[in-house]
Design an enzyme around this catalytic site. Structure first.
Site, PDB file in Angstrom:
ATOM      1  N   ARG A 216      23.901  28.094  72.724  1.00 37.76           N
ATOM      2  CA  ARG A 216      23.471  29.315  73.403  1.00 37.76           C
ATOM      3  C   ARG A 216      24.005  30.549  72.677  1.00 37.76           C
ATOM      4  O   ARG A 216      25.209  30.681  72.446  1.00 37.76           O
ATOM      5  CB  ARG A 216      23.952  29.312  74.850  1.00 37.76           C
ATOM      6  CG  ARG A 216      23.598  30.586  75.612  1.00 37.76           C
ATOM      7  CD  ARG A 216      23.855  30.407  77.081  1.00 37.76           C
ATOM      8  NE  ARG A 216      23.952  31.660  77.804  1.00 37.76           N
ATOM      9  CZ  ARG A 216      24.172  31.770  79.111  1.00 37.76           C
ATOM     10  NH1 ARG A 216      24.301  30.672  79.828  1.00 37.76           N
ATOM     11  NH2 ARG A 216      24.251  32.944  79.693  1.00 37.76           N
ATOM     12  N   TYR A 242      29.854  18.931  76.086  1.00 37.93           N
ATOM     13  CA  TYR A 242      29.888  20.364  76.376  1.00 37.93           C
ATOM     14  C   TYR A 242      31.015  21.009  75.584  1.00 37.93           C
ATOM     15  O   TYR A 242      32.126  20.467  75.516  1.00 37.93           O
ATOM     16  CB  TYR A 242      30.103  20.603  77.868  1.00 37.93           C
ATOM     17  CG  TYR A 242      29.938  22.049  78.296  1.00 37.93           C
ATOM     18  CD1 TYR A 242      28.679  22.568  78.577  1.00 37.93           C
ATOM     19  CD2 TYR A 242      31.035  22.897  78.407  1.00 37.93           C
ATOM     20  CE1 TYR A 242      28.522  23.904  78.951  1.00 37.93           C
ATOM     21  CE2 TYR A 242      30.885  24.222  78.788  1.00 37.93           C
ATOM     22  CZ  TYR A 242      29.621  24.716  79.058  1.00 37.93           C
ATOM     23  OH  TYR A 242      29.468  26.026  79.426  1.00 37.93           O
ATOM     24  N   PHE A 312      28.833  31.813  75.306  1.00 38.06           N
ATOM     25  CA  PHE A 312      28.954  30.886  74.186  1.00 38.06           C
ATOM     26  C   PHE A 312      29.111  29.502  74.792  1.00 38.06           C
ATOM     27  O   PHE A 312      30.098  29.216  75.466  1.00 38.06           O
ATOM     28  CB  PHE A 312      30.171  31.202  73.322  1.00 38.06           C
ATOM     29  CG  PHE A 312      30.341  30.258  72.149  1.00 38.06           C
ATOM     30  CD1 PHE A 312      30.672  28.920  72.332  1.00 38.06           C
ATOM     31  CD2 PHE A 312      30.182  30.708  70.855  1.00 38.06           C
ATOM     32  CE1 PHE A 312      30.830  28.054  71.270  1.00 38.06           C
ATOM     33  CE2 PHE A 312      30.353  29.849  69.769  1.00 38.06           C
ATOM     34  CZ  PHE A 312      30.671  28.525  69.975  1.00 38.06           C
ATOM     35  N   GLU A 313      28.136  28.660  74.567  1.00 34.87           N
ATOM     36  CA  GLU A 313      28.283  27.259  74.951  1.00 34.87           C
ATOM     37  C   GLU A 313      27.409  26.415  74.054  1.00 34.87           C
ATOM     38  O   GLU A 313      26.328  26.842  73.617  1.00 34.87           O
ATOM     39  CB  GLU A 313      27.939  27.021  76.428  1.00 34.87           C
ATOM     40  CG  GLU A 313      26.518  27.281  76.820  1.00 34.87           C
ATOM     41  CD  GLU A 313      26.244  26.985  78.303  1.00 34.87           C
ATOM     42  OE1 GLU A 313      27.182  26.668  79.048  1.00 34.87           O
ATOM     43  OE2 GLU A 313      25.069  27.089  78.703  1.00 34.87           O
ATOM     44  N   ILE A 314      27.896  25.249  73.729  1.00 30.65           N
ATOM     45  CA  ILE A 314      27.145  24.265  72.957  1.00 30.65           C
ATOM     46  C   ILE A 314      27.105  23.013  73.816  1.00 30.65           C
ATOM     47  O   ILE A 314      28.152  22.513  74.248  1.00 30.65           O
ATOM     48  CB  ILE A 314      27.803  23.985  71.604  1.00 30.65           C
ATOM     49  CG1 ILE A 314      27.892  25.281  70.779  1.00 30.65           C
ATOM     50  CG2 ILE A 314      27.029  22.918  70.834  1.00 30.65           C
ATOM     51  CD1 ILE A 314      28.619  25.135  69.457  1.00 30.65           C
TER      52      ILE A 314
END
Length: 425
Positions: A216, A242, A312-314
């Site tokens: 994101r 996550y 910010f997330e993957i």
């Protein structure tokens, strides 16, 4: 005769006094000798210690690392000599941005930063989502900025707009009340649509069906450092579902009944999808103090308000597509809290991740420098910053890692801990 008695009495006193003085002198001398011997011994061991600790100074390079270091590779001073990865292969992943046409300048700044720091070497696809059609100017500019393929999708109205069963009168009253209380985005209708969409619908967009992972990306963010690895590859190789870079406390005024809804969900489902032995429940429920300083958390529920900052997330799209996550989201959505209050996708994602995943399936990317106003994070290991060409100051007040409003130490204590070695990639 009397004179002799007086003489003997004084003689005894003088003799006893002399003996006492001798005893005191002897004791002082023994103490002095012992003290001198101890000083010599201390000096000997101090010198031995100095020799031992400085023996390898010419290779240890520690003169630049006097302060506490928090980032990975903390104990490696040879980062500048390590070979960089030359064989690059892509994972089944995309860079994902929810953005409006008028946010083009901010979108381009984020793209430029991420392309320069990471994607220029991998050429991952960029996927753009909008609730209105993208205009030609937006498409042309973002396509030119991207090193990989770009694709654009219109979000269906049923995934974006509020549900027809929402009580409009109550909704308008909520907007007015939150505006009067100065709640962040409290009077925004579109912000609520966005939070609900990011909580339960982004992963259902057909354009994402082809991917396993997403990164994101928000408009107007900065990536301070070259990425030391492909985070998507790290996720796959280490079975992570996550990933985050910043964790902090949520504003309770935006979610006054969220935890109540979560507890009702757990009760009604009998916690069928929750494993308290392996998940990160304590990260979001523990109020114990720790460290030298702590934030004053004003929570009226058993939720301690810690959440991952989702700008910010993957993540693994298959986790969000799973039955257990969709069931969790749809239960919360049925409560109307996205509109009657102002539930954010950050606490929703964070609570879901903490309940439904194993805590070692969540990764803190502490080697990635990042900023989304007003907070950022910067690796604190000196040679890591040099190797990754970081343009940030780990001691800057905006660096939130050990700020009192940060939950990072809580994650180290109650999450998956602190990782000191480079992640497999």
């Amino acid at each position: 005769m009397q004179i002799c008695k007086v003489f003997l009495t004084h003689f005894r006193k003088i003799l006893l006094g002399s003996l006492l003085l001798c005893l005191i002198a002897q004791t002082c001398w023994v103490a002095f000798v012992h003290h001198q011997r101890q000083l010599k011994l201390d000096s000997y061991f101090l010198e031995r210690s100095r020799v031992a600790t400085s023996k390898y100074d010419f290779v240890r390079k520690r003169e630049s690392n006097q302060k506490l270091k928090l980032s990975s590779n903390t104990y490696s001073d040879w980062l500048l000599d390590e070979p960089r990865e030359t064989t690059l292969s892509r994972e089944n992943a995309t860079l994902l941005m929810l953005v409006r046409n008028w946010e083009l300048p901010e979108a381009l700044r984020s793209m430029r930063s991420l392309e320069d720091r990471f994607n220029k070497d991998f050429h991952y696809d960029w996927t753009f989502l909008n609730d209105v059609p993208f205009d030609e100017n937006f498409i042309e500019a973002t396509t030119a900025m991207a090193s990989g393929k770009t694709q654009y999708a219109l979000i269906p109205a049923e995934d974006w707009d509020r549900s027809s069963w929402i009580n409009e009168t109550l909704f308008e009253e909520t907007l007015k009340m939150m505006e009067e209380k100065n709640v962040l985005y409290g009077s925004s209708k579109s912000y609520r649509n966005m939070c609900r969409f990011n909580s339960g619908f982004f992963f259902r967009q057909k354009i994402l069906d082809q991917y396993d992972y997403y990164f994101r990306v928000e408009p107007d963010v900065t990536y301070f450092c070259d990425f030391p690895y492909d985070p998507f590859k790290v996720m796959r190789l280490n079975n992570k579902k996550y990933g985050f870079v910043i964790t902090m406390y949520e504003y309770e005024d935006t979610i006054p009944t969220l935890w109540e809804a979560v507890e009702e969900y757990l009760e009604e489902t009998e916690s069928q999808d929750v494993d308290m032995e392996t998940n990160g429940f304590e990260f979001i429920s523990n109020f114990d103090f720790f460290g030298k300083s702590f934030g004053v958390v004003d929570s009226n529920s058993d939720y301690n308000l810690c959440h991952f900052w989702t700008n910010f997330e993957i993540g693994d799209l298959n986790f969000f597509r799973s039955e257990k996550y969709i069931k969790f989201f749809e239960y919360l959505d049925s409560k109307g809290g996205f509109y009657y209050e102002r539930w954010g996708d950050a606490p929703v994602h964070s609570i879901a991740v903490s309940l439904l995943l194993k805590k070692d399936e969540v990764i803190h990317f502490d080697e990635l420098g990042y900023k989304h106003m007003p907070f950022g994070t910067c690796p604190s290991a000196h040679y890591l910053r040099l190797q990754e060409r970081c343009l940030c100051d780990s001691n800057h007040p905006d660096n939130i890692d050990l700020n009192v409003i940060s939950c990072l130490r809580r994650w180290w204590k109650d999450g998956s801990g602190k990782y000191f070695l480079k992640h497999n990639s």
